[in-house]
Design a protein around this motif. Sequence first.
Motif, PDB file in Angstrom:
ATOM      1  N   ARG A  86       3.016  56.137  23.490  1.00 21.13           N
ATOM      2  CA  ARG A  86       2.098  55.209  24.315  1.00 21.13           C
ATOM      3  C   ARG A  86       1.900  53.920  23.655  1.00 21.13           C
ATOM      4  N   LEU A  87       2.084  52.732  24.074  1.00 24.32           N
ATOM      5  CA  LEU A  87       1.881  51.487  23.911  1.00 24.32           C
ATOM      6  C   LEU A  87       0.920  50.759  24.819  1.00 24.32           C
ATOM      7  N   THR A  88      -0.134  50.363  24.026  1.00 30.90           N
ATOM      8  CA  THR A  88      -1.151  49.775  24.914  1.00 30.90           C
ATOM      9  C   THR A  88      -1.454  48.299  24.455  1.00 30.90           C
ATOM     10  N   GLN A  89      -1.903  47.145  25.300  1.00 32.16           N
ATOM     11  CA  GLN A  89      -2.458  45.986  24.872  1.00 32.16           C
ATOM     12  C   GLN A  89      -3.532  45.511  25.803  1.00 32.16           C
ATOM     13  N   ASP A  90      -4.745  45.032  25.297  1.00 32.51           N
ATOM     14  CA  ASP A  90      -5.437  44.242  26.060  1.00 32.51           C
ATOM     15  C   ASP A  90      -5.989  42.996  25.275  1.00 32.51           C
ATOM     16  N   LYS A  91      -6.978  42.510  25.735  1.00 32.03           N
ATOM     17  CA  LYS A  91      -7.409  41.297  24.874  1.00 32.03           C
ATOM     18  C   LYS A  91      -7.747  41.400  23.509  1.00 32.03           C
ATOM     19  N   SER A  92      -8.170  42.787  23.276  1.00 34.22           N
ATOM     20  CA  SER A  92      -8.595  43.138  21.845  1.00 34.22           C
ATOM     21  C   SER A  92      -7.554  43.402  20.951  1.00 34.22           C
ATOM     22  N   GLY A  93      -6.313  43.485  21.392  1.00 33.06           N
ATOM     23  CA  GLY A  93      -5.079  43.936  20.638  1.00 33.06           C
ATOM     24  C   GLY A  93      -4.165  45.057  20.971  1.00 33.06           C
TER      25      GLY A  93
END
Length: 138
Positions: A86-93
């Motif tokens: 699982r790969l996730t990205q949001d404003k924090s990285g």
Amino acid sequence: MRLLLIFFAALLGGCAALPERPHVANPQAAWQKRQASLAHVNAWDIRGRLALRTADEGFQASLQWVREGDRHRIDLTGPLGGGHVRLTQDKSGAELRDANDKLYRDSSVQQLLARTTGWDVPFEGLIYWVLGLPAPEA
């Protein structure tokens, strides 16, 4: 005789003309209108399969990419449900959780993938690819 009729019917069906594209009076204006309408799309749920082959190895996986604004979640699952990543990205990285439940973090998906896999994946460019738009830096 019946076989001959079926053969000719199939042959004639194969010769059917493709439908004509609608005439666009101003293609440039139509393209700009399409770009403007797609530029605001920032949510999707894509499901599919992918395959990767290098000189040394091959890889297949099921893919699910969910985007909601600045948040992305990409799940890759190997054949028969094995090897989930699982790969996730949001404003924090960005975070990558591998099949052994090990967690890696970095400031962006592109940097994270380069560091953990050695792959240079232009993640921001993929967003435009999904939309069918040219990436601004291309």
